[in-house]
Design a protein around this motif. Sequence first.
Motif, short mmCIF file in Angstrom:
data_model
loop_
_atom_site.label_atom_id
_atom_site.label_comp_id
_atom_site.label_asym_id
_atom_site.label_seq_id
_atom_site.Cartn_x
_atom_site.Cartn_y
_atom_site.Cartn_z
N PRO A 144 0.90 -1.25 -0.15
CA PRO A 144 0.05 -0.09 0.13
C PRO A 144 0.83 1.37 0.00
N TYR A 145 0.27 2.48 -0.50
CA TYR A 145 1.02 3.62 -0.38
C TYR A 145 0.18 4.84 -0.44
N LYS A 157 0.62 8.61 -1.21
CA LYS A 157 1.44 10.03 -1.63
C LYS A 157 0.80 10.73 -2.63
N ASP A 158 1.15 12.30 -2.31
CA ASP A 158 0.48 13.24 -3.34
C ASP A 158 -0.78 12.88 -3.86
N PHE A 159 -1.87 13.08 -2.70
CA PHE A 159 -3.11 12.90 -2.86
C PHE A 159 -3.59 11.73 -3.56
N PHE A 160 -2.95 10.68 -3.62
CA PHE A 160 -3.28 9.39 -4.08
C PHE A 160 -2.83 8.29 -3.23
#
Lengths: 447, 814
Positions: free
Chosen positions: B457-458, B460-463
């Motif tokens: 899972p990640y 980052k930056d609005f996602f």
Amino acid sequence: MLRRDILKGIGGSLGMLGMAHAAAPGPHFAPKAKRVIFLFLNGGMSQVDTFDPKPVLDQRDGQPMPGPKLQTDRAAGNLMKSPFRFARHGQSGLPVSEIFPKLAKRADDLCVIRSMHSDNGNHGPSLLMMNCGHNLPGRPSMGSWLTYGLGTDNHNLPGFVVLCPGYPVLGPQLWDSAFLPATYQGTHLLTKESGPEKILQNIRNAKLSLGEQERQLALLDRLNAGYLQQLGHEPQMEASIASMEVAFRMQTEAPEIFNISNEPEAIRARYGDHEFGRGCLMALRLAEKGVRMVQVYFGNFQPWDSHDDIRVHSKLAQAADGPIAALLEDLKQRGMFDDTLVVIGSEFGRTPMIQNSGLERVGNGRDHNVHGFTTVLAGGGVKGGMAYGATDEFGYKAVENKVHVHDLQATILHLMGLDHTRLTYRYSGRDYRLTDVGGHVVKPVLA
Amino acid sequence: MAIRGLGFALFALPLLCPAAPADFFEQRIRPLFVKRCQGCHTIDKLSSAAVVPGNPEASVLYQAVARTHAKLQMPPTGKLPDAEIADLARWITEGAVIPAAPPPGKPSSWAFSALPQPAPVNIDAQLAKQRNEAKLTPNPRADKRTLLRRVTYDLTGLPPTPAELAAFDADRSPDAFAKVVDRLLASPHYGERWARHWLDLARYADGQLGASSDTPYPNAYRYRDWVIHALNADRPYNEFARAQIAAEKPEDLAALGFQALGHGANDQLDVTTRTFLGLTVACAQCHDHKYDPIPTKDYYSLLGVFKSSKVHEHPLADEATVKAYQDHKKRIDDAKFALERFVQLQAADLAELLARQTAQYLTAKTADGLDPEIFARWQAYLKGPAKDHPFLENTTPEKFQALVNRIFADRRGMEERNFVKLGGTKGLRDESTRQWTNLESLPILEYYLWRDLASDPYNKDFFSFAGGIYYFGEKEIDRWLSPLWKAEHDRLRRELKELQDTLPKQYPFLHTLRDADKPANAKVAIRGDEQNLGEEVPRHFLTALCDSEPAPFTKGSGRAELADAILGHPLTARVIVNRVWQGHFGAGIVASASNFGQLGERPTHPALLDALAAEFIADGWSLKRLHRRIVLTDAYAMSSAYTAANAQIDPENKLLWRANLKPRLDAEALRDSLLAVAGQLDRTAGGPAQPLADTFHRRTVYGYVGRTKPDPSLALFDFPNPNNPAEKRTVTLGPMQRLYFLNNSFVARQAEAFTQRLTGDDRTKIQQAYQTLYLRAPREEEITMGLQFLQQSGGAWPQYAQVLMTATEFTAVN
């Protein structure tokens, strides 16, 4: 009543009463815009995927970038085409990427500056440059300069308001008044908060009723009047005492304005249930009430920083597109479009090359780019439906009618009736200004 | 901005200059060049074609500005005002004199010149001389109440008590006021008050700038306490200053917080020169100083000193403790990496194995014979929203399986090649290596398919991505591991946890500087651009402040030599004497307290400042005795009353015909005073900083100073931004401050506590309140007003007290 007499006596700009600078030094000439709404897409909006189409990238996708290498922030790879399609819109035929469908319908209102450039490819210095006119911290922000230069049209509200769900990178430095008097500092409001008590400090009294406070104020007036009489002629003190009345009024008026649930449901729906949307709607209301500059950060930290995957831009644009279009529409509908300058942009743009360094996981992103990027203006005093300036064939470097950040700032100040070379403040023995020693007004974009 | 060539550059006629034209140049022409030309042109060379001395008409420079030249029209933005063109003509006619940068030994500015012989100074006589010349009549002496309040705030930042006034009133001896001053200077509160002035200059904060919050420096307070202690002990100013530049004695190392609690060499250079020398050397970072004789090279000479000094956390613990702690932390890092890497590799292998069963999961109607969890994940995925890849459309399970196999194989090969490119584990752990290594990756659409199946899972930056179908992370992977691998996983986890649990609290330390192992000269960064380096310059002191060619620093970084040079220059004494003067009179003899350069204000009383500086040095650099000399003058004791006749001659009170009114207590004095009169002030000294909560009753100087988010109440009352050195507080008076008095819970609490201190009937209590807050008895009509208020409000004493405590008589100092 005494405090009302004092109020009458000094008239003018009570909200900005500062000992050092009671009267604003501006405007220098008739302004085109009365207020600025700066929608900050923090992180770095990619120009070649939004407002600066480059067909060459489709042809040369995956090939190395020809020509000399400019400084980038990290290892840069080969050219990468935009995953998004562009189409021409409006009578002007201005090209806008498919990720901004609603904004595209307002193409004839937009003035797209495609030849922006800045000095340093890191977020921090570039954010400072865009907001405060210098790469290093310690200079006042544009909103501080504007309120210092023009005062405010509403004494019951701060003159410069910054909206963000939390904090962008660098946070308060971006709305700092630095060496300008602290009155001109941006008031940072959290768009995720709703109650006015959380938004304006000390706006409510936990225990006393307004009637009880009124009685306190009446006594205070008489005590202060007696003290002033003994002091003799002290106009600054008189003015300070008068600000009590303003404070009292703020308690009832300010909370109203921050309460966006007053807006009809139909209007709120167009801004969406998203923090940036709520920020845009609040900006509209604040502008309506005479706040000089409202800055809305898209989100916390730096959402537009698509190093990893440029396709994330479509998700970001999805959240930005509706509210921006609605804001432009409502400004028009409320008769404010012509004297409100809307600025849409980032601290810098992105490379036309792919970034695929060992820091990234997806390998489909773009790195920072200060050599060329796009800022969009609309409203107060700028031409609509135009693209100004150009980047090179790849969208990497501004080459035609280049506009430095200082030039943009000079232009914004100009539209607000201020000569950027004359709006100065003496600190530590030197006259400082927003545009440092640079800046030229970009005349061709003026309506 | 590009330097545009005119075919010539401005300035380089080596002319000898008679005094008057040189002055004319400095006063009229240099500012004109700076304002009109220097945006594009450099000020270093002026060709003979540009300027023909004595003949403006023949000078291209003049032709261009007068618009008589055939082609060249300058400046391009529009013709200069006639007066400026006339000035240029006069300057060229008189020989186009440009004073060269002052040769070593020849001071260019009053502030750089030598001090007179020390002698006892009669401050009042010197002030009277200028006042008489201007035909000003000085105000009479203020009454004892006013004077006591003024001096107590000035020296300690706290209000005097009625008992202190009674004692002062009762003392009829001629040195009664001197006794008060000595009492205040001996009070520990003196150091707290004046340390805060110093901390403004030192841009002191208890934390490091961050985006949304500070990273606290838990040991920063040790510098703050060092300053307070040094001032209370009246450490001679030369020692005090030297310690903050180049402390060597162990008991003074805390002083280096002045340098270390900042942001790097440029900042250290700026704060050091501004504070001690009153010069804006930082202007020369990008260009030769436009007004002061500070060339860019000098900036980098000094920068070399600071770049050769490294921030060092000096431990206040023995070597073994420090080493044990550092080793322990490293072991935690290693254990963390080992655990993460183990899970990563296991998860990758597992996903690859599971991916081979993709066709089965796609075709299965039930979980029979398959893993139920994965089956459920597949079901959810297939029902879920549109995919970022097209590969599930128009395919068969077999074709899709083949594609998945191929993509996983490609990915595996890439991972292996990338690992080699990065240089193995070492590169993998090094962020800078990763940043500058171009890696291979899957084509984006294939990546999305791979991600949906196997990625961790990640967010980052609005996602955000919740994790792939075949991904099992640290918490869930165990059920897939063989006993041997499972045991290994447990061991790694146990090891990390044990290390984390046993990490001792970090030892205390001081924020200091120490010389780099290899001190080095800096290179000039052309126009301040660190990517565009010019020549290397030796480390030495500012040329303009040296009698001859500055000698290169040779000992270590050169900081000790820099301290010697600073303290050996008369500017240093002038600057600190002026700061103390400003602290008492509200304005310095030089109004720009941190700028004694050309652009700073001229001194109102230059001879007095020089005499005071000379006496200060001769007196052993004692700050306390300097305070005493200043506040024991008649000038300090004058009333602040306004007189129209004087105001007409000297509206800004530059010649001190009256005392300056302080229209509002500063943030700390205000908060401390509310606590003091309410009987709530906790006078404990020193120690770690704490947030300024309502319940924090110690002096404000001990509160936490945030760089990122200043305390909102302090900021409201113009507490300076600790990212910039502040030479003087601005004073604003506005409605937001009034809201504080109206509504802030701290004010209400102190009003309530204050009320508790009063005893007797309402009339008696009103009298007590006036004595405590204003040091005087109430007038009869004031008592009536109070009684009336209490009657109307149903005896709401706290409400009444709040009004008295926010009235201007309490919050201003006259």
